[in-house]
Design an enzyme around this catalytic site. Structure first.
Site, PDB file in Angstrom:
ATOM      1  N   GLY A 328       0.930  -1.235   0.197  1.00 42.96           N
ATOM      2  CA  GLY A 328      -0.095  -0.019   0.061  1.00 42.96           C
ATOM      3  C   GLY A 328       0.744   1.307  -0.082  1.00 42.96           C
ATOM      4  N   GLY A 329       1.325   1.608  -0.994  1.00 39.58           N
ATOM      5  CA  GLY A 329       1.936   2.779  -1.368  1.00 39.58           C
ATOM      6  C   GLY A 329       1.334   4.188  -1.188  1.00 39.58           C
ATOM      7  CG  ASN A 330       2.892   7.822   0.534  1.00 38.70           C
ATOM      8  OD1 ASN A 330       2.257   7.991   1.481  1.00 38.70           O
ATOM      9  ND2 ASN A 330       4.061   7.434   0.510  1.00 38.70           N
ATOM     10  CB  SER A 331       0.164   7.921  -5.579  1.00 35.12           C
ATOM     11  OG  SER A 331       1.307   7.030  -6.102  1.00 35.12           O
ATOM     12  CG  LEU A 333      -3.109  -2.164  -3.506  1.00 33.80           C
ATOM     13  CD1 LEU A 333      -2.655  -1.912  -1.996  1.00 33.80           C
ATOM     14  CD2 LEU A 333      -4.715  -2.596  -3.419  1.00 33.80           C
ATOM     15  CB  ALA A 418       5.280  -0.981   6.796  1.00 35.87           C
ATOM     16  CG  ASP A 419       7.471   2.458   2.326  1.00 35.94           C
ATOM     17  OD1 ASP A 419       7.605   2.653   3.410  1.00 35.94           O
ATOM     18  OD2 ASP A 419       7.464   3.557   1.437  1.00 35.94           O
ATOM     19  CB  THR A 442       4.715   9.566  -3.241  1.00 32.67           C
ATOM     20  OG1 THR A 442       3.538   8.809  -3.926  1.00 32.67           O
ATOM     21  CG2 THR A 442       3.912  10.762  -2.881  1.00 32.67           C
ATOM     22  CB  THR A 492      13.781  27.064 -17.822  1.00 30.30           C
ATOM     23  OG1 THR A 492      14.298  28.385 -18.050  1.00 30.30           O
ATOM     24  CG2 THR A 492      13.256  27.017 -16.334  1.00 30.30           C
TER      25      THR A 492
END
Length: 568
Positions: A328-331, A333, A418-419, A442, A492
């Protein structure tokens, strides 16, 4: 032979200066690169060069010709037909082979049990044979293979390799074979002379299915001389005891090390099932005691083979052991379906649309024993995942103080993602050295693990998207898409791309430098995971990637969960 001398020196996985290598090979330093091009392809890519030092990224199963042991007489051969043949021929010539050991770097006619070939490329397998003269009759040596297997297993365990024995004498890790033993005997001068052939996979054979290796199974780095000496030390104790008292003193220890004790198995002869039943144990003569529908029987090794039900193509095999693992990552699954310890399928989705997970659950969820996950996404998103998996409990695991022999130096494991922890646990599938583990999501995390399994901690920085958003929101005239990577950006957009990548690569290389200094200059591998992994690996300086092992691994958290479940 100059090339053989060069490989034997470098096989210890330590840095060696080119002046040392040139002296050993009787070559000028400038001619070493040409000599190296003659190495086999599976070895050639292992070399790293830095500041005049050469080093292989992993040890090879090659020993110096002058290697010795206090209790055995050693001969190290570059090539022979079979190390067993060398000793058997010596017996036939009337030579003494008692406590003589022959180590072969390459065998042209290696063989295993039941006439099978035993093949390996140079440096991949530790192969040696031991001569021993017994006072017992040949019929009383039936359990010698079991005693030898136990000695090998105990030696490996003492070095941190959690292996078991498959009756009668295979060294295994789960269903994968790590090593085998072939014993041949000759009667001469009223004595029985046994030749004990041992082969242990040191590096994972690429061409052999269902194989394990010392490098893939053992958490710590082990050198071939260490392993050989550990086995010989055990046999120095075991063989005289077996000669005097038989298998009985080893019976209990063998059953403890036996993978299939108490399990349902099938006994095959020439590919056909002859017996099926539950293993009761191993008798004092080394025969397998099996409880079948017809009652208790004894099975001698001979030409038989033992299989677990899940290894049989036909027959009534039990249901496979199946798990669903979640990252379960931040953005997003990510998830993986696992059967009998092997990943069978993976997928991923954003939290806003987890329909794919629900569809796969309806299709594959039957028979799943456990659903285990590691999450940094927060309770709300964990609830969204749970909604797609009705009537099942998800075990969300957090960071731990210890796991799989790794000690976590984070001051408060509850604050440790946990990751990051399961990335560290997963890294041991891909490196036994000290390593820098980089996760590009992320956020970008850069963590350090020593060769002796101390997780030292690491750094956190914004990921590529967060860097871009920060620049767009907080800086005038920089709300634009990043361009391409150039060494010296002149627009840039390209400057944005280069600045973000340099930040990540610089953090990685700085941690690598710190860890290498912490470890006294030993090899430090790099493992990169996450969506930006390939991009980061390509952006690293060419010399850095030549000097170090850099690996890209998808779903590293999942491998960490798989390792943890496997041990648990």
């Amino acid at each position: 032979m100059p090339l053989h001398s060069l490989l034997t020196i470098l096989a210890d996985n330590r840095p060696h200066h080119i002046t040392e290598l040139a002296h050993a090979t009787q070559r000028q330093p400038q001619h070493l690169n040409a000599l190296w091009q003659q190495t086999p392809p599976h070895i050639r890519g292992l070399l790293r060069q830095k500041d005049g030092f050469w080093q292989l990224v992993r040890p090879l199963a090659l020993l110096p010709e002058d290697h010795s042991h206090p209790h055995f007489r050693l001969d190290v051969l570059r090539e022979t037909t079979s190390s067993n043949d060398v000793l058997l021929d010596a017996v036939k010539r009337g030579e003494a082979v008692h406590r003589r050991v022959v180590v072969a770097h390459h065998q042209t006619a290696g063989r295993g049990r039941q006439g099978r070939g035993w093949e390996s490329r140079a440096g991949e397998c530790l192969m040696f044979s031991i001569g021993y003269t017994f006072g017992r009759e040949r019929a009383e040596l039936g359990a010698l293979a079991l005693v030898t297997a136990l000695a090998c297993r105990d030696a490996l365990v003492s070095l941190g390799c959690p292996v078991q024995i498959k009756w009668p004498n295979d060294l295994v890790s789960g269903l994968d074979k790590l090593g085998g033993i072939l014993i041949e005997t000759v009667r001469r001068d009223e004595q029985i002379h046994a030749v004990i052939g041992i082969g242990i996979n040191f590096v994972l054979p690429k061409t052999v299915e269902h194989a394990a290796s010392v490098q893939s199974v053992c958490a710590a780095k082990i050198l071939p001389a260490q392993l050989l000496d550990a086995v010989l030390n055990r046999l120095h104790q075991s063989l005289p005891q077996f000669d005097g008292h038989g298998f009985a003193p080893f019976q209990a220890a063998y059953q403890t090390a036996h993978r299939d004790q108490g399990r349902e198995v099938a006994i095959l002869h020439e590919g056909e099932i002859r017996h099926e039943g539950r293993v009761l144990g191993v008798a004092a003569d080394g025969t397998l005691q099996l409880l079948t529908e017809q009652g208790e029987i004894s099975v001698a090794s001979g030409e038989t083979s033992l299989r677990l039900p899940e290894q049989l193509e036909n027959g009534d095999a039990p249901a496979p052991v199946r798990y669903l693992l979640l990252d379960g990552g931040n953005s997003r699954l990510k998830w993986a379906w696992v059967e009998n310890g092997h990943i069978t399928a993976t997928n991923q989705a954003p939290y806003r649309n987890l329909d794919a997970l629900n569809q796969e659950w309806l299709q594959y969820g039957g028979g799943i024993e456990r659903v285990v996950g590691a999450a940094v996404c927060g309770t709300a998103k964990q609830a969204m995942v749970a909604a797609q998996l009705p009537h099942v409990r998800i075990e969300w695991l957090g960071s731990m103080k210890r796991g799989l022999g790794i000690y976590n130096h984070y001051q408060s494991p509850l604050e440790h993602g946990a990751d990051r922890w399961f990335n560290i646990l997963g890294s041991r599938r891909f490196s036994s050295n000290a390593c820098v583990v980089v996760s590009c999501g992320t956020a970008v995390t850069v963590d350090a693990l020593t060769a002796d399994n101390h997780y030292l901690g690491g750094t956190i920085m914004p990921g590529f998207h967060l860097m871009k958003e920060s620049l767009a929101l907080k800086t005038a005239n920089l709300n634009r898409a990043p361009g391409k990577l150039f060494p010296f950006p002149t627009t840039t957009a390209n400057a944005l791309a280069g600045g973000m990548m340099d930040a990540v690569c610089g953090s990685l290389m700085l941690m690598h430098s710190r860890l290498q200094a912490r470890c006294g200059g030993e090899a430090v591998d790099v493992i990169i995971t996450g969506g930006g992994a390939a991009k980061v690996a390509r952006a690293l300086p060419e010399q850095f990637t030549l000097d170090n092992s850099v690996k890209i691994v998808d779903n590293l958290v999942v491998f960490g969960l798989l390792n943890w479940i496997g041990q648990a």
